[in-house]
Design a protein around this motif. Structure first.
Motif, PDB file in Angstrom:
ATOM      1  N   PRO A 160       4.048  -2.405   6.286  1.00 41.00           N
ATOM      2  CA  PRO A 160       2.711  -1.922   5.928  1.00 41.00           C
ATOM      3  C   PRO A 160       1.803  -1.737   7.145  1.00 41.00           C
ATOM      4  N   ALA A 161       1.817  -2.701   8.067  1.00 41.34           N
ATOM      5  CA  ALA A 161       0.985  -2.610   9.267  1.00 41.34           C
ATOM      6  C   ALA A 161       1.455  -1.457  10.157  1.00 41.34           C
ATOM      7  N   TYR A 162       2.772  -1.291  10.226  1.00 40.87           N
ATOM      8  CA  TYR A 162       3.363  -0.206  11.015  1.00 40.87           C
ATOM      9  C   TYR A 162       2.889   1.153  10.478  1.00 40.87           C
ATOM     10  N   LEU A 163       2.942   1.306   9.164  1.00 40.45           N
ATOM     11  CA  LEU A 163       2.529   2.564   8.539  1.00 40.45           C
ATOM     12  C   LEU A 163       1.026   2.797   8.691  1.00 40.45           C
ATOM     13  N   ASP A 164       0.249   1.705   8.595  1.00 45.20           N
ATOM     14  CA  ASP A 164      -1.211   1.818   8.715  1.00 45.20           C
ATOM     15  C   ASP A 164      -1.639   2.521   9.993  1.00 45.20           C
ATOM     16  N   LYS A 165      -0.924   2.225  11.080  1.00 45.25           N
ATOM     17  CA  LYS A 165      -1.248   2.861  12.369  1.00 45.25           C
ATOM     18  C   LYS A 165      -1.240   4.379  12.228  1.00 45.25           C
ATOM     19  N   TYR A 166      -0.241   4.884  11.510  1.00 47.33           N
ATOM     20  CA  TYR A 166      -0.088   6.325  11.344  1.00 47.33           C
ATOM     21  C   TYR A 166      -1.014   6.880  10.267  1.00 47.33           C
ATOM     22  N   LEU A 167      -1.217   6.085   9.212  1.00 50.50           N
ATOM     23  CA  LEU A 167      -2.046   6.549   8.100  1.00 50.50           C
ATOM     24  C   LEU A 167      -3.513   6.681   8.491  1.00 50.50           C
ATOM     25  N   LYS A 168      -3.866   6.102   9.637  1.00 46.45           N
ATOM     26  CA  LYS A 168      -5.219   6.233  10.171  1.00 46.45           C
ATOM     27  C   LYS A 168      -5.572   7.711  10.363  1.00 46.45           C
ATOM     28  N   VAL A 169      -4.584   8.531  10.671  1.00 51.94           N
ATOM     29  CA  VAL A 169      -4.790   9.977  10.834  1.00 51.94           C
ATOM     30  C   VAL A 169      -5.432  10.543   9.564  1.00 51.94           C
ATOM     31  N   ILE A 170      -4.967  10.056   8.416  1.00 52.19           N
ATOM     32  CA  ILE A 170      -5.466  10.540   7.128  1.00 52.19           C
ATOM     33  C   ILE A 170      -6.878  10.007   6.867  1.00 52.19           C
ATOM     34  N   THR A 171      -7.052   8.679   7.032  1.00 49.49           N
ATOM     35  CA  THR A 171      -8.358   8.083   6.727  1.00 49.49           C
ATOM     36  C   THR A 171      -9.425   8.531   7.729  1.00 49.49           C
ATOM     37  N   ASP A 172      -9.047   8.761   8.988  1.00 53.75           N
ATOM     38  CA  ASP A 172     -10.007   9.258   9.979  1.00 53.75           C
ATOM     39  C   ASP A 172     -10.510  10.646   9.610  1.00 53.75           C
ATOM     40  N   ALA A 173      -9.684  11.391   8.869  1.00 55.73           N
ATOM     41  CA  ALA A 173     -10.078  12.735   8.449  1.00 55.73           C
ATOM     42  C   ALA A 173     -10.606  12.709   7.007  1.00 55.73           C
ATOM     43  N   GLN A 174     -11.228  11.586   6.635  1.00 52.70           N
ATOM     44  CA  GLN A 174     -11.841  11.406   5.307  1.00 52.70           C
ATOM     45  C   GLN A 174     -10.854  11.459   4.131  1.00 52.70           C
ATOM     46  N   GLY A 175      -9.574  11.227   4.428  1.00 52.06           N
ATOM     47  CA  GLY A 175      -8.585  11.158   3.350  1.00 52.06           C
ATOM     48  C   GLY A 175      -8.533   9.747   2.802  1.00 52.06           C
ATOM     49  N   THR A 176      -7.795   9.554   1.723  1.00 49.49           N
ATOM     50  CA  THR A 176      -7.671   8.216   1.148  1.00 49.49           C
ATOM     51  C   THR A 176      -6.200   7.888   0.923  1.00 49.49           C
ATOM     52  N   ILE A 177      -5.867   6.622   1.153  1.00 50.60           N
ATOM     53  CA  ILE A 177      -4.508   6.146   0.897  1.00 50.60           C
ATOM     54  C   ILE A 177      -4.558   5.479  -0.472  1.00 50.60           C
ATOM     55  N   GLU A 178      -3.855   6.041  -1.443  1.00 53.90           N
ATOM     56  CA  GLU A 178      -3.930   5.501  -2.795  1.00 53.90           C
ATOM     57  C   GLU A 178      -2.948   4.368  -3.038  1.00 53.90           C
ATOM     58  N   ASN A 179      -1.748   4.513  -2.494  1.00 49.71           N
ATOM     59  CA  ASN A 179      -0.728   3.508  -2.790  1.00 49.71           C
ATOM     60  C   ASN A 179       0.350   3.515  -1.722  1.00 49.71           C
ATOM     61  N   VAL A 180       0.742   2.328  -1.280  1.00 53.46           N
ATOM     62  CA  VAL A 180       1.859   2.194  -0.351  1.00 53.46           C
ATOM     63  C   VAL A 180       2.878   1.305  -1.046  1.00 53.46           C
ATOM     64  N   ASP A 181       4.038   1.865  -1.303  1.00 53.19           N
ATOM     65  CA  ASP A 181       5.072   1.149  -2.035  1.00 53.19           C
ATOM     66  C   ASP A 181       6.281   0.965  -1.117  1.00 53.19           C
ATOM     67  N   ILE A 182       6.538  -0.280  -0.709  1.00 51.61           N
ATOM     68  CA  ILE A 182       7.681  -0.554   0.157  1.00 51.61           C
ATOM     69  C   ILE A 182       8.883  -0.865  -0.727  1.00 51.61           C
ATOM     70  N   TRP A 183       9.859   0.029  -0.729  1.00 49.78           N
ATOM     71  CA  TRP A 183      11.044  -0.181  -1.571  1.00 49.78           C
ATOM     72  C   TRP A 183      12.032  -1.141  -0.917  1.00 49.78           C
ATOM     73  N   GLY A 184      11.920  -1.308   0.396  1.00 49.42           N
ATOM     74  CA  GLY A 184      12.856  -2.181   1.099  1.00 49.42           C
ATOM     75  C   GLY A 184      14.103  -1.424   1.532  1.00 49.42           C
TER      76      GLY A 184
END
Length: 122
Positions: A23-47
């Motif tokens: 989750p923390a690893y993905l957050d680094k990249y998902l910042k691109v979305i949130t910085d551009a006023q996007g929203t992260i609705e759900n992160v599902d780690i299947w393993g």
């Protein structure tokens, strides 16, 4: 006003990565979305899951599915950055409506196959 769309992203990460770090690893990249006023609705780690064939000399990877809303520019940038990331084996980003359509056509195909099978038995 830039247009945002709903997306579903599947990411496959190297199996050596600690799943708890994903989750923390993905957050680094998902910042691109949130910085551009996007929203992260759900992160599902299947393993960890086994692949049906080898990808980059690996037979398994850690799957994660992220549902988010963002601009197509931010989404392309996210895809580009993940594509360059060493720990990422593969990414696939679909517009939500495409993802839904794919699941529906997949279900239809499976249904048709099952019908053919039972017809063959009869």
């Amino acid at each position: 006003m830039t247009h945002t769309h709903q997306y579903e992203m599947m990411v496959i990460i190297q199996p050596e990565v600690d799943e708890r770090q994903v989750p923390a690893y993905l957050d680094k990249y998902l910042k691109v979305i949130t910085d551009a006023q996007g929203t992260i609705e759900n992160v599902d780690i299947w393993g960890k899951r086994k692949f049906s064939y080898e990808i980059q000399k690996k037979n398994e990877g850690i799957y994660a599915v992220v549902d988010f809303t963002g601009t197509s520019e931010a989404t392309q940038e996210l895809d580009r950055q993940l594509g360059l990331a060493e720990d990422v084996i593969r990414t696939k980003i679909l517009r939500a409506e495409e993802a839904i359509a794919m699941v529906a056509s997949e279900a239809k195909r499976a249904e048709a196959k099952a019908a053919r099978k039972s017809a063959a038995k009869a």
